[in-house]
Motif scaffolding. Structure first.
Motif, PDB file in Angstrom:
ATOM      1  N   UNK A   1       0.829  -1.200   0.000  1.00 49.31           N
ATOM      2  CA  UNK A   1       0.000   0.000   0.000  1.00 49.31           C
ATOM      3  C   UNK A   1       0.865   1.252   0.000  1.00 49.31           C
ATOM      4  N   UNK A   2       1.956   1.176   0.766  1.00 54.47           N
ATOM      5  CA  UNK A   2       2.878   2.315   0.759  1.00 54.47           C
ATOM      6  C   UNK A   2       3.460   2.525  -0.638  1.00 54.47           C
ATOM      7  N   UNK A   3       3.798   1.415  -1.262  1.00 49.10           N
ATOM      8  CA  UNK A   3       4.357   1.530  -2.614  1.00 49.10           C
ATOM      9  C   UNK A   3       3.306   2.098  -3.566  1.00 49.10           C
ATOM     10  N   UNK A   4       2.041   1.716  -3.351  1.00 52.89           N
ATOM     11  CA  UNK A   4       0.977   2.277  -4.183  1.00 52.89           C
ATOM     12  C   UNK A   4       0.996   3.792  -4.118  1.00 52.89           C
ATOM     13  N   UNK A   5       1.128   4.286  -2.897  1.00 53.99           N
ATOM     14  CA  UNK A   5       1.192   5.741  -2.751  1.00 53.99           C
ATOM     15  C   UNK A   5       2.367   6.278  -3.546  1.00 53.99           C
ATOM     16  N   UNK A   6       3.464   5.579  -3.438  1.00 51.60           N
ATOM     17  CA  UNK A   6       4.681   6.080  -4.064  1.00 51.60           C
ATOM     18  C   UNK A   6       4.583   6.109  -5.578  1.00 51.60           C
TER      19      UNK A   6
END
Lengths: 173, 496, 502, 146
Positions: free
Chosen positions: C426-431
């Motif tokens: 999910x963090x990578x999605x933000x990124x």
């Protein structure tokens, strides 16, 4: 395996020898004509196989002798005569003869009782294999004719009947 | 009158084309001969469909030639299996004839047209005769009638390689036929009869003497040559490639199938499957050769640039699928083999017809000349795509039905490795079919293709008949898989 | 009208659309009008069907036996209903969008395009409604074939290559694995019908299949359904990016990929049964494959500069969420997976619509070229931002709920590693998603017509894509917010599939 | 070869007897050794002998290829026609017995079998003659290439 059993089966030895010779020629010869000849030898061996198979020891040609035919026609209103008439000829029309040959066997069996006194000493060879081979010979001739016709055309187109040379010509195209 | 005709159906099926062939020669005119052949082939189709209907009701239809009762006389004996095979053989024969005239005009000199149609009818006679007869020697005779006429038909091809291909086929085919003849002779020696049912009753099954074994071996090898089972298939690619398009359509769709028919008859009608598969390890061997054949032939197909040769190799592979099904010897497996005979006949007939359409318009069956032809001949190209999908075995096509049945039978008999190998092998079909599809649709048009027009309707309609049938029998199977299943049950000795 | 009839009507409508499209091929307006009308009708029919289904009815329709014992039959249950609703609802929007896109782009072969499109929808609905694996498989393959011409639409070498990979992977996996698994299942269970609680429990009880066998079987299913794009069979998805954007929207949001994960869920729920999967734990290794996929796909997505490629890898990751939910096989995870089908569909279709709109209006494919574009295309980028929020799983995007339930599932099964994977992803999605609209809005444009934008007012500077493109993407963006508030409703609808067999 | 008088004359002398013998084998075939196949080959051998000695053109005047070709078909038709006839008369295919009561009752026909086989042999004889001659034509008619 005694000598007798080997010699007694001499017909099969001949057949096998011919068969293998023919087969070898077909496979090994690159000359198209020689292949056809090999094929013919191969087929001929099969004809021999059939014909020797039909021969019964001391058997005669399956033609009902006139004397018996006479009796038979009294006994069975002409059936024997029909068979008599029909059986002696053979042609490529395998259908016809095949049945007739069977019919003779049938007739002989059916009227066995009446004919017993006359026919006990007569042994007939089986005519059917010979008849079958007549058909096979016709097939063989047709095959040979067709094969030769093809070879003629191949030779006209390529100028040679050597398979290797032909393949080389094709590759060069 | 109708009753009278019905009583004579089995012989009419043979006599009609047999008599029409000399009539074609007598009239000596290409067009008249064509019309005659067309009428007769449709009549034969009607006969065989009627007979199939009869067999579905009564299981067996018999006809005694010359009124001599079997086993003394020759008996024509039609059961569901033979009815099914002869129905699709005559049907495809008729449809190919509808397709034929333009292609024949293009590829065969006009003076030979009437002879072509006469030979075509003879070939059909032979094929139908093999299905109809109950007499083993008769099978040989009809086999040779069909083979001889197909040698002649193949040699009519345009290039000079055609006679050579025909000659090679002739040599191998005759060796095969002679093997069959030897086998028949040995069986006759053992049983004293030529009627197949009679032989089956008399031949010792349990521990058959060596003569039966040898006879069986000869018959198997002989038929394998005729079926083009790997590795005895070497005649097939050349013969299919260099024959005239129409001839390839007909022979590819029917000839090998009828040989498969004879083989099934041999195993299930004469030598029982118990003897062939349990006493002898024939099933293992058949599976081995089928699988190896499927892989090698499919891979060979991938590397072909001549589309007809590509399809020919694919045919060798497909024969493997049929044999796989047959060697399972279960109702499902056998019906898979039988239905694949039918489905593959439709598919390959259709695909070779498409190749014929392209050959007519582009003048070549080299893949490089087909480039971009999908733009100028879209209908023909779409027919290829559909037929190709069926060949792969995509759902909603006929090929899927046979593949599915094969798979289920492999699982039923617990042979899951075979199922796996089969599925992997069908991926190879994707490659060789798609190679052509891409060339057709997504390449810059070649010179020939750019100027081409759509294939004439007279060829497109029969093509789409067969291609449409592959779609129809992909979703509606009572008359393909349904009949095949009944036939398989009868062959295995049950009652449907 | 009884629900049973609604089934065949809803299946017939897309086919009717195909007929009309081909019929009106010569006049584009009539053709696209017909296509849109039918799509509208379809949504009405499917919606009215859904009322019955969500209130507990299970309408059925039997077409007939294709082979003895193998039937083409349809039976609607909540999961399929949800999928059908999503597919038919988004079909309208995609049609509208496609009309705008294709015309704005002067594409060729539009008739072929719309016809194949309708067939794909037909296949999606058939799959959604299928009553047994056999029907599902047939529909699955029809979809593969019908979307192939869409992928290769441009006919260039690149398209050809993409199409080859697309068809190659999808057809190979389905033939080599999926079909094998189906036949295997059939030989074990003697039936292929979807039943609550699964059909394999008898075979397991009778010891006809071992634990390992069961694990292999579910592996065959999951990898065989190549459309679920589990690594290593994910390559087809980026390859299919050569297609026109509406196709990508359809492929990656509505039809193709969702058929994949939907099939995976159906197999888990109705063939294996959640209980069996939980008890034996045979599917857990696949949950780890999914976990691996979702992290790696997100990482790869970050490296892509081409917007569509980035979205493609993002899709691979999101699909793995759903597969993960199915493989964990707890009620919460399955509901989360089912919900994510809808949430991701709406969110991702918005993103693709945006990508297409950007391409139509500004002819830009690469993210690095889009700086400052937000001022010219505010609606598009606003929609992009909203959809990104949903995909990432932040409120008020619908994705928040589905990810919540998925995370619950990982915790319930004590697979904390997977929980971590979800969070990292999910963090990578933000990124990889958020910077795109941010750069578009914040950074100054690199283009030379700077002066123009300074002088004119805000509105006249807008260079949006045609309305036919912009309106659908706004609608879907709003939809992804609406779904956040409708989550309770979806939860209720999906609850029956997690029930114990009665 | 027609340049050699001995060959020419002997051939001319022989051919009638070959033909006669062919007919004997043909017509004797239904109740003695012989039959259409053998007769056909013998008959054709006479024709081929003529062709060998006097040249292809001469023999093609006697037996034009077009006629030979039609005969080839005719023979098969006679054969199959007999079968059709028996079917038309209510029997099975090639069921000669039905011929006995229906065909030419006023003449002295020994039996239906007799008549049936005679007809079939006729057909076979015609076809075989024609085919053999045709094969000869096909090969002899080829122009030497190279």
């Amino acid at each position: 395996m005694t000598f007798e059993s080997i010699a007694g089966l001499y017909n099969y030895w001949v057949v096998i020898f011919l068969m293998m010779t023919g087969f070898y020629i077909v496979l090994a010869r690159k000359n198209l004509i020689k292949s056809v000849i090999g094929l013919n030898i191969f087929q001929t061996s099969v004809f021999l196989l059939y014909i020797t198979m039909g021969k019964v020891e001391h058997g005669t040609a399956p033609i009902v002798p006139p004397a018996i035919a006479e009796q038979q026609s009294h006994a069975s209103h002409g059936v024997g005569e029909n068979a008599h008439a029909a059986i002696e000829h053979a042609d490529e029309a395998h259908e016809v003869v095949h049945e007739v040959a069977h019919e003779v066997a049938l007739t002989v069996a059916d009227h066995g009782g009446e004919l017993a006194h006359a026919s006990t000493e007569i042994i007939y060879s089986n005519p059917l294999p010979s008849v079958l081979m007549l058909t096979a010979i016709v097939v063989g001739i047709a095959t040979t004719a067709l094969a030769l016709a093809l070879v003629v055309r191949i030779r006209e187109d390529y100028g040679t009947v050597d398979e290797e040379l032909i393949l080389e010509l094709d590759r060069g195209e | 009158m109708i009753d009278a005709i019905f009583a004579h159906l089995p012989i009419l099926l043979i006599v009609l084309p047999l008599m029409a062939a000399p009539c074609c020669v007598l009239v000596g005119n290409g067009r008249a001969a064509y019309l005659l052949a067309l009428v007769v082939s449709f009549a034969a189709f009607a006969c065989s469909v009627a007979m199939l209907g009869e067999t579905l009701q009564h299981h067996v239809v018999r006809y005694e030639l010359g009124n001599w009762s079997p086993p003394y006389g020759i008996e024509y004996r039609v059961d569901i299996f033979s009815g099914f095979v002869m129905a699709f053989v005559s049907g495809i024969g008729a449809i190919v004839l509808v397709y034929a005239p333009l292609s024949v005009r293009d590829e065969i000199p006009a003076s030979k047209h009437y002879l072509f149609y006469a030979t075509y009818l003879l070939c059909m006679t032979g094929l139908l005769g093999m299905c109809v007869t109950g007499d083993l020697f008769n099978v040989f005779v009809f086999l040779e009638i069909s083979s001889l006429s197909s040698y002649a038909l193949i040699s009519l091809g345009r290039t000079r390689r055609a006679p050579l291909a025909a000659f090679q086929y002739l040599i191998l085919g005759s060796i095969g036929a002679t093997f069959i003849l030897i086998g028949i002779g040995l069986l006759y020696q053992m049983t004293g009869t030529l009627n197949m049912a009679d032989i089956a009753a008399r031949v010792p099954h349990e521990h058959g003497p060596r003569t039966v074994l040898v006879a069986f071996a000869f018959l198997t090898v002989g038929l394998c040559v005729k079926m083009a089972v790997f590795p005895l298939h070497t005649w097939l690619p050349n013969a299919y490639t260099y024959a005239p398009s129409v001839v390839t359509c007909f022979i590819a769709a029917t000839a090998t199938k009828v040989s498969v028919y004879a083989f099934v008859r041999l195993i299930f009608g004469i030598i029982t499957p118990g003897f062939a598969f349990d006493v002898l390890p024939l099933d293992t061997e058949l599976m081995l050769f089928s699988l190896v054949g499927i892989f090698i032939a499919s891979i060979a197909a991938i590397y072909q640039n001549n589309v007809k040769r590509l399809l020919a190799y694919s045919s060798v592979a497909q024969i493997g699928y049929m044999l796989l099904g047959i060697s399972m010897a279960t109702p499902t497996g056998l019906s898979a083999g039988i239905v694949h005979m039918f489905n593959h006949a439709l598919i390959k007939g259709g695909l070779f017809m498409v190749a014929g359409c392209f050959a007519l318009r582009l003048g070549s069956v080299q893949l490089s000349d087909w480039k971009g032809a999908g733009r100028t001949m879209p209908l023909t190209a779409i027919a290829w795509a559909i037929g190709g999908l069926a060949l792969i075995g995509v759902p909603m096509t006929a090929g899927f039905i046979s593949k599915w049945l094969l798979l289920t039978s492999a699982f039923e008999t617990g042979r899951w490795p075979i199922a796996v190998l089969m599925l992997v092998s069908s991926l190879l079909a994707v490659v060789y079919v798609w190679k052509v599809v891409e060339t057709l649709f997504f390449s810059e048009p070649s010179e020939a293709a750019a100027g081409a027009t759509e294939a004439p309707l007279r060829m497109l309609i029969p093509t789409y008949l067969l291609i449409g049938a592959t779609l129809l029998f992909g979703v509606w199977t009572p008359y393909s898989a349904g009949i095949a299943r009944q036939a398989a049950i009868v062959l295995l000795g049950g009652t449907p | 009208m009884s629900p049973d009839h609604l089934i065949w009507i809803s299946l017939a409508l897309p086919l009717l659309a195909v007929g009309l499209i081909v019929l009106f091929g010569k006049s584009p307006d009539l053709r696209d009008g017909a296509s849109g009308t039918v799509a509208g009708l379809l949504l009405i029919v499917v919606a009215s069907l859904s009322i019955g289904v969500f209130s507990g009815k299970r309408p059925e329709w039997h077409l007939g036996e294709m082979l003895p014992g193998f039937e083409i039959a349809f039976r609607v249950e909540p999961l399929g209903m949800l999928f059908a609703l999503v597919a038919s609802g988004l079909w309208i929007l995609t049609t509208a969008y496609a009309v705008g896109y294709m015309r704005g782009h002067h594409e060729i072969h539009q008739t072929r395009f719309f016809a194949c499109f309708a067939i794909a929808i037909f296949a999606a609905l058939s799959a959604a409604f299928s009553a047994n694996l056999f029907t599902l498989f047939v529909a699955y393959e029809v979809m593969t074939i019908s979307t192939y011409p869409l992928v290769t639409h441009h006919g260039t070498d690149e398209a050809k290559r993409g199409g080859r990979i697309y068809l190659g992977i999808l057809l190979s996996t389905s033939i080599a694995f999926f079909m094998l698994a189906i036949v295997w299942t059939w030989s074990l269970a003697g039936t292929l019908d979807f039943q609550l609680g699964g059909i394999l429990s008898t075979a397991v009880a009778e010891n006809r299949i071992s634990q390992t066998g069961l694990g292999v079987l579910i592996g065959l299913f999951t990898f065989g359904i190549g459309k679920a794009a589990l690594m290593p069979f994910h390559r087809w998805l980026p390859a299919a990016m050569v297609a026109p954007t509406p196709v990508s929207a359809l492929l990656h949001a509505v039809a193709v990929v969702k058929v994949g994960v939907f099939s995976v869920m159906k197999v888990c729920v109705y063939i294996f049964g959640l209980e069996l999967l939980r008890e034996t734990g045979v599917s857990l290794y696949l949950a780890y494959v999914a976990g691996f996929t979702l992290v790696v796909a997100s990482l790869v997505a970050m490296t892509k500069d081409n917007l569509k490629a980035r979205l493609a890898y993002s899709t691979i990751g999101q699909l793995a969420y759903i597969t993960l939910g199915a493989m964990l096989a707890t009620p919460n995870s399955v509901i989360g997976g089912g919900m994510h089908i809808a949430m991701h569909a709406v969110g991702k279709i918005t993103l693709f619509f945006c990508a297409g709109a950007i391409y139509v209006a500004a002819h830009k494919k690469n993210i690095s070229d889009m700086e400052g574009l937000g001022r010219k295309m505010p609606f598009t980028f606003a929609a992009f931002l909203i959809a990104s929020v949903s995909i990432i799983g932040l409120p008020p995007g619908g994705g928040a709920w589905s990810k919540w339930f998925l995370a619950l599932g990982t915790v319930e099964t004590h697979q904390y590693l997977l929980t971590a994977a979800l969070m990292v992803s999910s963090l990578l999605n933000i990124a990889y998603l958020v910077p795109i609209p941010m750069r578009a809005f914040m950074k100054p444009s690199k283009s030379e017509d700077e002066s123009e934008s300074e002088t004119g007012n805000w509105f006249s500077n807008m260079q949006e894509a045609p309305a036919m493109c912009v309106v659908p993407l706004c609608v879907t963006a709003i939809g992804s917010v609406v779904l956040f508030f409708a989550a309770q409703w979806i939860y209720q609808a999906l609850l029956p599939i997690t029930a114990m067999p009665s | 070869m027609s340049a050699f008088p001995i060959i020419r004359i002997i051939t001319k002398l022989l051919i009638p007897y070959i033909l006669l013998f062919a007919f004997y084998v043909q017509f004797h075939g239904d109740y003695g050794p012989g039959g259409g196949f053998q007769a056909g080959v013998i008959f054709a051998s006479a024709l081929i002998l003529y062709g060998l000695v006097f040249g292809l053109e001469a023999i093609q005047r006697v037996a034009p290829p077009i006629v030979i070709e039609k005969c080839m078909a005719l023979g098969v038709l006679v054969y199959a026609g007999t079968g059709i006839l028996t079917m038309a008369l209510g029997g099975r295919f090639l069921d000669y017995n039905v011929l006995e009561h229906h065909v030419l009752p006023q003449w002295h026909i020994p039996s239906g079998q007799h008549l049936g086989i005679f007809l079939v042999e006729m057909g076979v004889g015609i076809t075989v003659t024609a085919v053999m001659t045709m094969i000869f034509y096909a090969f002899a008619g080829r122009k030497q290439t190279q």
